[in-house]
Design a protein around this motif. Structure first.
Motif, PDB file in Angstrom:
ATOM      1  N   THR A   1      -1.707   3.500   2.221  1.00 33.55           N
ATOM      2  CA  THR A   1      -1.209   2.136   2.023  1.00 33.55           C
ATOM      3  C   THR A   1       0.285   2.078   2.317  1.00 33.55           C
ATOM      4  O   THR A   1       0.757   1.166   3.011  1.00 33.55           O
ATOM      5  CB  THR A   1      -1.490   1.661   0.585  1.00 33.55           C
ATOM      6  OG1 THR A   1      -2.901   1.670   0.374  1.00 33.55           O
ATOM      7  CG2 THR A   1      -0.942   0.270   0.332  1.00 33.55           C
ATOM      8  N   ILE A   2       1.014   3.039   1.822  1.00 34.91           N
ATOM      9  CA  ILE A   2       2.461   3.092   2.068  1.00 34.91           C
ATOM     10  C   ILE A   2       2.726   3.294   3.556  1.00 34.91           C
ATOM     11  O   ILE A   2       3.587   2.631   4.143  1.00 34.91           O
ATOM     12  CB  ILE A   2       3.099   4.205   1.210  1.00 34.91           C
ATOM     13  CG1 ILE A   2       3.026   3.803  -0.268  1.00 34.91           C
ATOM     14  CG2 ILE A   2       4.537   4.471   1.641  1.00 34.91           C
ATOM     15  CD1 ILE A   2       3.273   4.922  -1.233  1.00 34.91           C
ATOM     16  N   PHE A   3       1.975   4.199   4.180  1.00 37.22           N
ATOM     17  CA  PHE A   3       2.101   4.433   5.614  1.00 37.22           C
ATOM     18  C   PHE A   3       1.894   3.129   6.379  1.00 37.22           C
ATOM     19  O   PHE A   3       2.705   2.751   7.230  1.00 37.22           O
ATOM     20  CB  PHE A   3       1.070   5.483   6.047  1.00 37.22           C
ATOM     21  CG  PHE A   3       1.029   5.749   7.523  1.00 37.22           C
ATOM     22  CD1 PHE A   3       1.844   6.713   8.091  1.00 37.22           C
ATOM     23  CD2 PHE A   3       0.160   5.049   8.351  1.00 37.22           C
ATOM     24  CE1 PHE A   3       1.802   6.970   9.471  1.00 37.22           C
ATOM     25  CE2 PHE A   3       0.110   5.292   9.716  1.00 37.22           C
ATOM     26  CZ  PHE A   3       0.934   6.260  10.266  1.00 37.22           C
TER      27      PHE A   3
ATOM     28  N   VAL B   1      15.060  -5.927   4.283  1.00 34.49           N
ATOM     29  CA  VAL B   1      14.379  -6.579   3.163  1.00 34.49           C
ATOM     30  C   VAL B   1      13.302  -7.526   3.682  1.00 34.49           C
ATOM     31  O   VAL B   1      12.191  -7.567   3.140  1.00 34.49           O
ATOM     32  CB  VAL B   1      15.395  -7.309   2.249  1.00 34.49           C
ATOM     33  CG1 VAL B   1      14.686  -8.183   1.215  1.00 34.49           C
ATOM     34  CG2 VAL B   1      16.296  -6.294   1.558  1.00 34.49           C
ATOM     35  N   ASN B   2      13.598  -8.262   4.743  1.00 35.64           N
ATOM     36  CA  ASN B   2      12.588  -9.141   5.343  1.00 35.64           C
ATOM     37  C   ASN B   2      11.376  -8.333   5.788  1.00 35.64           C
ATOM     38  O   ASN B   2      10.231  -8.753   5.587  1.00 35.64           O
ATOM     39  CB  ASN B   2      13.168  -9.908   6.534  1.00 35.64           C
ATOM     40  CG  ASN B   2      14.122 -10.992   6.122  1.00 35.64           C
ATOM     41  OD1 ASN B   2      14.049 -11.530   5.027  1.00 35.64           O
ATOM     42  ND2 ASN B   2      15.058 -11.306   7.002  1.00 35.64           N
ATOM     43  N   ASP B   3      11.605  -7.161   6.391  1.00 37.58           N
ATOM     44  CA  ASP B   3      10.510  -6.297   6.829  1.00 37.58           C
ATOM     45  C   ASP B   3       9.698  -5.799   5.636  1.00 37.58           C
ATOM     46  O   ASP B   3       8.462  -5.756   5.683  1.00 37.58           O
ATOM     47  CB  ASP B   3      11.040  -5.100   7.620  1.00 37.58           C
ATOM     48  CG  ASP B   3      11.605  -5.487   8.973  1.00 37.58           C
ATOM     49  OD1 ASP B   3      11.285  -6.582   9.480  1.00 37.58           O
ATOM     50  OD2 ASP B   3      12.391  -4.682   9.525  1.00 37.58           O
ATOM     51  N   ILE B   4      10.384  -5.414   4.563  1.00 42.92           N
ATOM     52  CA  ILE B   4       9.700  -4.934   3.359  1.00 42.92           C
ATOM     53  C   ILE B   4       8.797  -6.032   2.806  1.00 42.92           C
ATOM     54  O   ILE B   4       7.632  -5.804   2.486  1.00 42.92           O
ATOM     55  CB  ILE B   4      10.721  -4.481   2.292  1.00 42.92           C
ATOM     56  CG1 ILE B   4      11.405  -3.190   2.740  1.00 42.92           C
ATOM     57  CG2 ILE B   4      10.052  -4.307   0.928  1.00 42.92           C
ATOM     58  CD1 ILE B   4      12.619  -2.825   1.911  1.00 42.92           C
ATOM     59  N   PHE B   5       9.337  -7.249   2.702  1.00 46.68           N
ATOM     60  CA  PHE B   5       8.548  -8.352   2.173  1.00 46.68           C
ATOM     61  C   PHE B   5       7.334  -8.624   3.049  1.00 46.68           C
ATOM     62  O   PHE B   5       6.245  -8.856   2.546  1.00 46.68           O
ATOM     63  CB  PHE B   5       9.411  -9.608   2.019  1.00 46.68           C
ATOM     64  CG  PHE B   5      10.033  -9.739   0.660  1.00 46.68           C
ATOM     65  CD1 PHE B   5       9.710 -10.799  -0.161  1.00 46.68           C
ATOM     66  CD2 PHE B   5      10.928  -8.795   0.198  1.00 46.68           C
ATOM     67  CE1 PHE B   5      10.269 -10.928  -1.419  1.00 46.68           C
ATOM     68  CE2 PHE B   5      11.500  -8.905  -1.050  1.00 46.68           C
ATOM     69  CZ  PHE B   5      11.177  -9.971  -1.866  1.00 46.68           C
ATOM     70  N   ALA B   6       7.526  -8.598   4.347  1.00 46.71           N
ATOM     71  CA  ALA B   6       6.400  -8.839   5.257  1.00 46.71           C
ATOM     72  C   ALA B   6       5.325  -7.766   5.073  1.00 46.71           C
ATOM     73  O   ALA B   6       4.129  -8.060   5.116  1.00 46.71           O
ATOM     74  CB  ALA B   6       6.887  -8.879   6.696  1.00 46.71           C
ATOM     75  N   ASP B   7       5.750  -6.527   4.857  1.00 43.95           N
ATOM     76  CA  ASP B   7       4.802  -5.429   4.702  1.00 43.95           C
ATOM     77  C   ASP B   7       4.056  -5.464   3.371  1.00 43.95           C
ATOM     78  O   ASP B   7       2.873  -5.136   3.313  1.00 43.95           O
ATOM     79  CB  ASP B   7       5.517  -4.079   4.836  1.00 43.95           C
ATOM     80  CG  ASP B   7       6.001  -3.813   6.238  1.00 43.95           C
ATOM     81  OD1 ASP B   7       5.457  -4.408   7.189  1.00 43.95           O
ATOM     82  OD2 ASP B   7       6.938  -3.003   6.399  1.00 43.95           O
ATOM     83  N   LEU B   8       4.749  -5.838   2.296  1.00 38.02           N
ATOM     84  CA  LEU B   8       4.133  -5.803   0.969  1.00 38.02           C
ATOM     85  C   LEU B   8       3.364  -7.067   0.627  1.00 38.02           C
ATOM     86  O   LEU B   8       2.522  -7.054  -0.260  1.00 38.02           O
ATOM     87  CB  LEU B   8       5.196  -5.566  -0.103  1.00 38.02           C
ATOM     88  CG  LEU B   8       5.869  -4.202  -0.084  1.00 38.02           C
ATOM     89  CD1 LEU B   8       6.913  -4.117  -1.180  1.00 38.02           C
ATOM     90  CD2 LEU B   8       4.845  -3.091  -0.229  1.00 38.02           C
ATOM     91  N   ASP B   9       3.658  -8.130   1.323  1.00 34.31           N
ATOM     92  CA  ASP B   9       3.044  -9.410   1.024  1.00 34.31           C
ATOM     93  C   ASP B   9       1.532  -9.351   1.218  1.00 34.31           C
ATOM     94  O   ASP B   9       1.046  -8.893   2.233  1.00 34.31           O
ATOM     95  CB  ASP B   9       3.636 -10.490   1.931  1.00 34.31           C
ATOM     96  CG  ASP B   9       3.004 -11.826   1.676  1.00 34.31           C
ATOM     97  OD1 ASP B   9       2.969 -12.238   0.501  1.00 34.31           O
ATOM     98  OD2 ASP B   9       2.524 -12.450   2.639  1.00 34.31           O
TER      99      ASP B   9
ATOM    100  N   ALA C   1      11.360   3.790   5.436  1.00 31.32           N
ATOM    101  CA  ALA C   1      10.478   4.242   4.358  1.00 31.32           C
ATOM    102  C   ALA C   1      11.235   5.152   3.399  1.00 31.32           C
ATOM    103  O   ALA C   1      11.122   5.013   2.179  1.00 31.32           O
ATOM    104  CB  ALA C   1       9.257   4.956   4.926  1.00 31.32           C
ATOM    105  N   ALA C   2      12.022   6.072   3.934  1.00 29.05           N
ATOM    106  CA  ALA C   2      12.799   6.974   3.087  1.00 29.05           C
ATOM    107  C   ALA C   2      13.810   6.188   2.252  1.00 29.05           C
ATOM    108  O   ALA C   2      13.951   6.428   1.043  1.00 29.05           O
ATOM    109  CB  ALA C   2      13.502   8.018   3.956  1.00 29.05           C
ATOM    110  N   GLN C   3      14.505   5.247   2.873  1.00 30.28           N
ATOM    111  CA  GLN C   3      15.483   4.433   2.148  1.00 30.28           C
ATOM    112  C   GLN C   3      14.806   3.600   1.072  1.00 30.28           C
ATOM    113  O   GLN C   3      15.336   3.431  -0.028  1.00 30.28           O
ATOM    114  CB  GLN C   3      16.237   3.513   3.099  1.00 30.28           C
ATOM    115  CG  GLN C   3      17.255   4.243   3.939  1.00 30.28           C
ATOM    116  CD  GLN C   3      17.996   3.298   4.860  1.00 30.28           C
ATOM    117  OE1 GLN C   3      17.441   2.319   5.335  1.00 30.28           O
ATOM    118  NE2 GLN C   3      19.250   3.608   5.111  1.00 30.28           N
TER     119      GLN C   3
END
Length: 154
Positions: free
Chosen positions: A14-16, A127-135, A35-37
């Motif tokens: 899932t994280i991948f 942050v935008n990328d993180i939100f898109a990925d987790l949404d 991912a590391a950050q």
């Protein structure tokens, strides 16, 4: 190193998938760095390049899921430690934000938490990328407590 449990492998997958921004089935240097950050590590691009070259078995310039599992195996002796540390990193990042059930984390809140972390802090674009990925609910402007809780379940 012992094998990942099926639950741990699902969580790692899932994280991948969350960081495979172009849905290529691989993580490239920039995706690995993000991912590391995201989990509180701040490797330089050279450090990420080094890990990638060490574990990129097919030499395509990216890590597929099996290659990522090999990298994780080299980094951690106990596979349970992988999932625990990832969940704890998220909890640490979010410790300053108290969300009640049903409340949502905004991009600005996460950016304000992450903007000063490490040598190469995340940008608003990250942050935008993180939100898109987790949404999971289609609203890429916020992350619900349910979406966050999914990260912490084993």
């Amino acid at each position: 190193m012992s094998q990942l449990t099926p639950e741990q492998e699902i969580e790692l997958k899932t994280i991948f998938d969350d960081f495979d921004e172009d849905n290529s089935g691989t993580l490239k240097v920039e995706e690995l760095r993000k991912a590391a950050q995201y989990f509180g590590l701040n490797p330089s691009e050279a450090e990420v390049d080094e890990k990638l070259s060490e574990h990129d078995i097919n030499k395509d310039g990216a890590l597929d899921f099996e290659e990522l599992k090999a990298l994780i195996a080299d980094m951690y002796k106990d596979p349970e430690q992988i999932c625990t540390e990832m969940r704890e990193a998220w909890k640490t990042v979010l410790q300053d934000v108290e969300l009640e059930d049903g409340e949502k984390l905004t991009k600005d809140q996460l950016y304000n938490i992450l903007k000063d972390r490490g040598d190469d802090p995340l940008t608003m674009e990250d942050v935008n990328d993180i939100f898109a990925d987790l949404d999971r609910d289609g609203d890429t402007e916020t992350i619900t407590t349910e979406e966050l809780n999914a990260l912490f379940s084993s």
